[in-house]
Scaffold this active site. Structure first.
Site, mmCIF file in Angstrom:
data_model
loop_
_atom_site.group_PDB
_atom_site.id
_atom_site.type_symbol
_atom_site.label_atom_id
_atom_site.label_comp_id
_atom_site.label_asym_id
_atom_site.label_seq_id
_atom_site.Cartn_x
_atom_site.Cartn_y
_atom_site.Cartn_z
ATOM 1 N N GLU A 420 0.813 -1.218 0.000
ATOM 2 C CA GLU A 420 0.000 0.000 0.000
ATOM 3 C C GLU A 420 0.844 1.264 0.000
ATOM 4 O O GLU A 420 0.811 2.056 0.927
ATOM 5 C CB GLU A 420 -0.976 -0.039 1.172
ATOM 6 N N GLU A 490 -4.066 -10.638 0.183
ATOM 7 C CA GLU A 490 -4.826 -10.540 1.426
ATOM 8 C C GLU A 490 -6.279 -10.860 1.104
ATOM 9 O O GLU A 490 -6.835 -10.343 0.135
ATOM 10 C CB GLU A 490 -4.761 -9.132 2.036
#
Ligand code: GAL
Length: 959
Positions: A420, A490
């Site tokens: 991220e 994820e």
């Protein structure tokens, strides 16, 4: 001179990685060169700003006698009972103003001091040199040895070495380390976790003899066509490489090809070897394997692999990210015992010893760089360091420190650029550098949606429907992306109760080659042991900005006890499928390993009548190759002497012998095959309800004459059963605010399902039944549930039939649908149904039908933030508190010493205090759990819609 230009502190806000450290190199735990651990007691002084104190403490002879003592490795905010400040938890928000590279003036600074002597057997000071190694310091450190400054560095979870030979003395060496909590590096370390300053990994002094090994790179590939491995060890310092078991003895830089057994996560064959230079012998643990991208698939040793993975942060409830070897081993053992085969080291390189364990026990690894700049999303990624050339040297330094440190681990198949961090030139530079340095592994980065820099299309929390589309190749995207395999780096957000829907994902992964599996978010709840609260989460330390219990989203609790989510995941990903319908007396066994045949497993059958095992035996299953299936004949079923019982087979796959990760007989997989169906309980309505002044009696039961509320069955007093639709919303019910699908857990409150009122419409005494008519509805809304309780009895047993008819325009599914009643005294529970653990509609694969025993307290699942938990599925009957309750049809039950409302109000487990009543829920339905705390809500098939329903329970007093 202004603060910003003060030379001695300018490094804190400097975007460069630091000065003075040696170039990165391969990490190894031990060689025959001497080393001295400097872990242990250190002196600590914490000040509020970077320059509150000068650097005189680094000088020899400084008296730190009045400083506190702390343990290194450690975080100072987790030591000293708050005397040195507190942890801060934020998900992605920077806990300081975003003004890169500047950090606040309030910048907790820990001055650490350690005085040490060289051991007697330490080589003479003119013999070689020495290096001081820091394996992890958060977030920025400046180092002095014996008053001489060695340099400063950033990159918290990366090693830094300094040459110190010339400065060492036989005794009284003074090592001074100034650690700043905030630095320019903090902008690159915005991972979703606690901010925890300190020297949290080992500090080691390493002797470097003349002719010691420098950096070296073990290349050990495997040719699945020939069965041969090729070994070449490139080394900065020339030497020889030997592997006795393979008769290898070659010069560094020279290739040798010999027949070998390959390394895989399933069969982690390691060969002990040695790199011998003129001055040092370095042990090697060599695993031969070849990782390639071929035919659009990630292949290892010629085979496509399916990742059954998890994201692992380093966590210990007392020590934070300062993990000892035994804790790391516990993680690996737990993973192996729960059928996991892969781990993503979210979101930084772990302690290097963890990777040794992955090599040894067998886990595929995505090694992730210490890089996240997530907070920049709040400003549409403006000024993101990864897209600003000034920061690129820091990014490249981080990439190099990861790759060079970890490159000799066979377990690592992917390098991940970070997490991220948006997109930008800096990431591309990292990917280019890594691809150039290591051709033998692939590059991962989830944020690269077009896959410009990466070798895999990776996403997080994609919904099932989208994953299916990707599997079918219908997702479009750039030409390059369309050619790549897909993983979910994820998914399955394990926050609180859940995650739901894992089995549905796994079905997709197994149905489409392009889908190569995924990694659950995440391994462990980052709760911090707290005297009053049990486990603390965000906000418990008075942080001005925090993200609450979003930090408790793991498959294991902070104390490493497996949560039901891990038990479910183990079942979902089990490497052997055992299925059948019982009609033809066979089970179908399928080997779902990628590499191993089934020869390491033994199979066992159990024949059960009404959940009790009546006979067991061994089942002979061929050593099926990966992907193969066989129909295996079961023995002739034992007779049902009593007749009429519900019969089933349970077949288990067990370890046939001890392994390094679990003992013989450890259950790897299981399946159940029904043989004969259950007979529904029947009660002849032969009794007539009779009304006294206050009481109505019907068979063994008495009721309040005015309200029709049940008061007692036989001698067992009860708080009357009433319709109940409320459950204390789970984290997944509540959902995250950024989720785009409807968050029913929030709407439930809006529509008042937690405050339903019960209107009594009629109490009717019939010839053979007592009927109580009610309407259950929330204030302010037109919706309601017309609810009729019909009681009948045959004299000894009491049957309750509940009919529910929704009225009005229901816009939400129901959390649960059933009755709740209270028992005065109850502890031991026995039931025939799903167990032993909790289950919900989309988390029920691991629920095994059998005869189970527990206590009310043990039925509770200790989610760090209290919420609905503990339901058992498919219950045929239940005995509790002197009552036996049979269901028609099967039901869900839970029992707790507090109400759902109290559970809902609690913030920590310590808020829950047992009352006098045990509250029992008998549910006809439960709404699915889903994964909406970060991901999709329950799939439509797991919705509990407000629809007409009828269900019955038969009560009697237990013998
Ligand atoms: C992801 C992130 C993780 C964690 C997770 C939610 O976006 O990569 O670090 O924050 O969401 O728990």
């Amino acid at each position: 001179m202004s603060f910003r230009t003060t030379r001695s502190v300018a490094y804190v806000e400097d975007v460069s990685p630091g000065t003075g450290a040696l170039p990165p190199r391969a990490w190894y735990a031990a060689s025959d060169a001497k080393s001295l651990s400097l872990n242990g007691n250190w002196r600590l002084r914490v000040s509020a700003t970077v320059d509150a104190e000068d650097d005189s403490f680094a000088a020899q002879g400084y008296d730190a006698g009045d400083w506190a003592e702390v343990t290194v490795p450690g975080h100072w905010v987790l030591q000293g009972d708050g005397a040195f400040g507190s942890p801060i938890y934020t998900n992605h928000l920077y806990p300081f103003p975003v003004d890169p590279p500047h950090v606040p003036t309030e910048n907790p600074t820990g001055d650490h001091l350690r005085v040490f002597d060289l051991p007697d057997d330490w080589p003479a000071l003119d013999d070689g040199s020495a290096v001081l190694r820091f394996d992890g310091v958060e977030s920025c450190a400046r180092i002095w040895l014996n008053g001489t400054e060695l340099g400063e560095f950033k990159g918290s979870r990366l090693p830094h070495e300094f040459a110190v030979g010339r400065l060492l003395k036989p005794s009284g060496n003074v090592l001074a380390v100034r650690v700043h909590q905030w630095s320019a590096g903090s902008y690159l370390e915005d991972q979703d976790q606690w901010w925890l300053p300190g020297i949290f990994r080992d500090v080691t002094l390493l002797h470097r003899p003349a002719g010691a090994a420098g950096d070296f790179f073990v290349h050990a590939s495997y040719d699945h066509g020939t069965g041969e491995g090729t070994l070449r060890v490139d080394s900065d310092v020339d030497g020889r490489v030997s592997v006795p078991a393979l008769d290898i003895d070659v010069a560094t830089g020279e290739s040798v090809t010999v027949p070998v057994e390959p390394w895989s996560a399933e069969q982690p064959r390691l060969y002990d070897g040695e790199l011998v230079t003129a001055g040092e012998r370095v042990p090697l643990r060599i695993g031969f394997r070849t990782v390639v991208l071929e035919d659009g698939l990630i292949k290892v040793n010629g085979k496509a692999v399916l990742f059954k993975g998890v994201n692992r942060h380093e966590w210990h409830p007392e020590k934070g990210r300062a993990l000892d070897l035994e804790t790391m081993r516990e993680d690996v053992l737990l993973m192996k015992r729960h059928n996991l085969n892969a781990v993503r080291t979210s979101h930084y390189p772990p302690h290097p010893a963890f990777l040794d364990l992955c090599d040894e026990y067998g886990l595929w690894v995505i090694d992730e760089c210490d890089l996240e700049t997530h907070g920049f999303t709040e400003q549409a990624w403006r000024d993101n360091p990864v897209d600003d050339d000034r920061w690129t040297p820091a990014l490249l330094d981080r990439a190099a420190r990861m790759v060079e440190r970890d490159k000799n681990h066979p377990s690592i198949v992917f390098w991940s650029l970070g997490n991220e961090a948006g997109t930008g030139r800096g990431l591309t530079a990292m990917a280019e550098w890594i691809h150039g340095r290591d051709h033998e592994r692939l590059v991962h980065y989830e944020g690269d949606i077009d896959c410009r820099d990466t070798d895999v299309y990776s996403r997080m929390y994609a919904f099932h429907a989208e994953v299916e589309k990707i599997g079918q190749g219908l997702d479009g995207g750039t030409h390059k992306r369309r050619e790549l395999p897909f993983i979910q780096c994820e998914y399955g957000h394990a926050m609180g109760n859940g995650p739901g829907g894992l089995a549905d994902y796994q079905r997709l992964f197994e149905a489409h080659d392009r889908l190569q599996g995924g990694f659950i978010w995440e391994w462990i709840d980052h709760g911090i042991t707290h005297a009053e609260l049990g486990y603390a989460y965000g906000g418990d330390f008075g942080e001005e900005l925090h993200d609450g219990n979003f930090v408790c989203d793991g498959l294991i609790f902070p104390d490493r006890r497996p949560s039901p989510g891990l038990v479910e995941y183990k079942k979902v990903i089990e490497p052997v499928r055992i299925e059948g319908d019982g009609a033809d007396g066979t089970v179908r066994v399928t080997n779902k390993y990628d590499f191993a045949d089934l020869s390491a497993l033994a199979f066992e059958w159990a024949y059960q009548l009404d959940g009790e095992t009546v006979e067991t035996g061994a089942l002979s299953v061929p050593a099926l190759a990966p992907g193969e299936s066989a129909e295996v004949k079961l023995p002739a079923p034992p007779a049902d002497a009593a007749g009429g019982a519900e019969a089933q087979w349970t077949v288990r796959a067990l370890l046939a012998a001890d392994t390094v990760w679990a003992p013989k007989d450890h259950v790897v997989a299981w399946g159940q095959v029904p043989v004969s169906a259950r007979q529904s309980p029947s009660v002849t309505a032969s009794e007539r309800p009779t009304a006294g002044e206050r009481t109505i009696t019907l068979g063994p039961a008495s009721f309040d004459a005015r309200t029709g509320a049940l008061k007692a069955i036989g001698g067992v007093e009860v708080t009357a059963p009433r319709l109940d639709v409320w459950r204390a919303p789970t984290d997944n019910d509540a959902g995250a605010e950024w989720q785009t699908d409807t968050r029913y857990g929030m709407l439930w409150r809006k529509y008042g399902l937690h405050r339903m009122r019960h209107r009594l419409d009629a109490v009717e005494l019939g010839d053979d039944a007592l009927t109580v008519r009610t309407r259950v509805a929330p204030a302010a809304w037109e919706v309601g549930l017309a609810t009729v309780y019909r009681w009948t009895s045959d004299g000894t047993r009491l049957r309750l039939t509940v009919s529910v008819t929704p009225e009005g325009d229901w816009k939400v599914p129901l959390p649960r649908l059933g009755v709740r009643f209270g028992l005065g005294r109850a502890d031991a529970v026995t039931w025939f149904g799903g167990g032993p653990g909790e289950a919900y509609p989309d988390t029920r694969l691991a629920s095994m039908v059998g005869r189970w025993r527990s206590t009310v307290d043990e039925l509770q699942t200790p989610y760090v933030r209290p919420q609905e938990n503990g339901a058992r599925a498919d219950v045929r009957w239940l005995e509790l508190g002197g009552l036996r309750i049979e269901g028609d049809p099967e039901f869900w039950f839970s029992a707790r010493r507090w109400t759902s409302e109290q559970l809902d109000a609690a913030r920590h487990l310590t808020d829950l205090t047992p009352g006098d009543t045990v509250w029992v829920n008998l549910d006809h339905g439960q709404h699915g759990i889903g994964s909406q705390s970060c991901g999709p809500g329950p799939l439509p098939q797991y919705f509990l819609r407000a629809e007409p329903a009828e269900f019955s329970f038969v009560f009697s007093t237990a013998e």
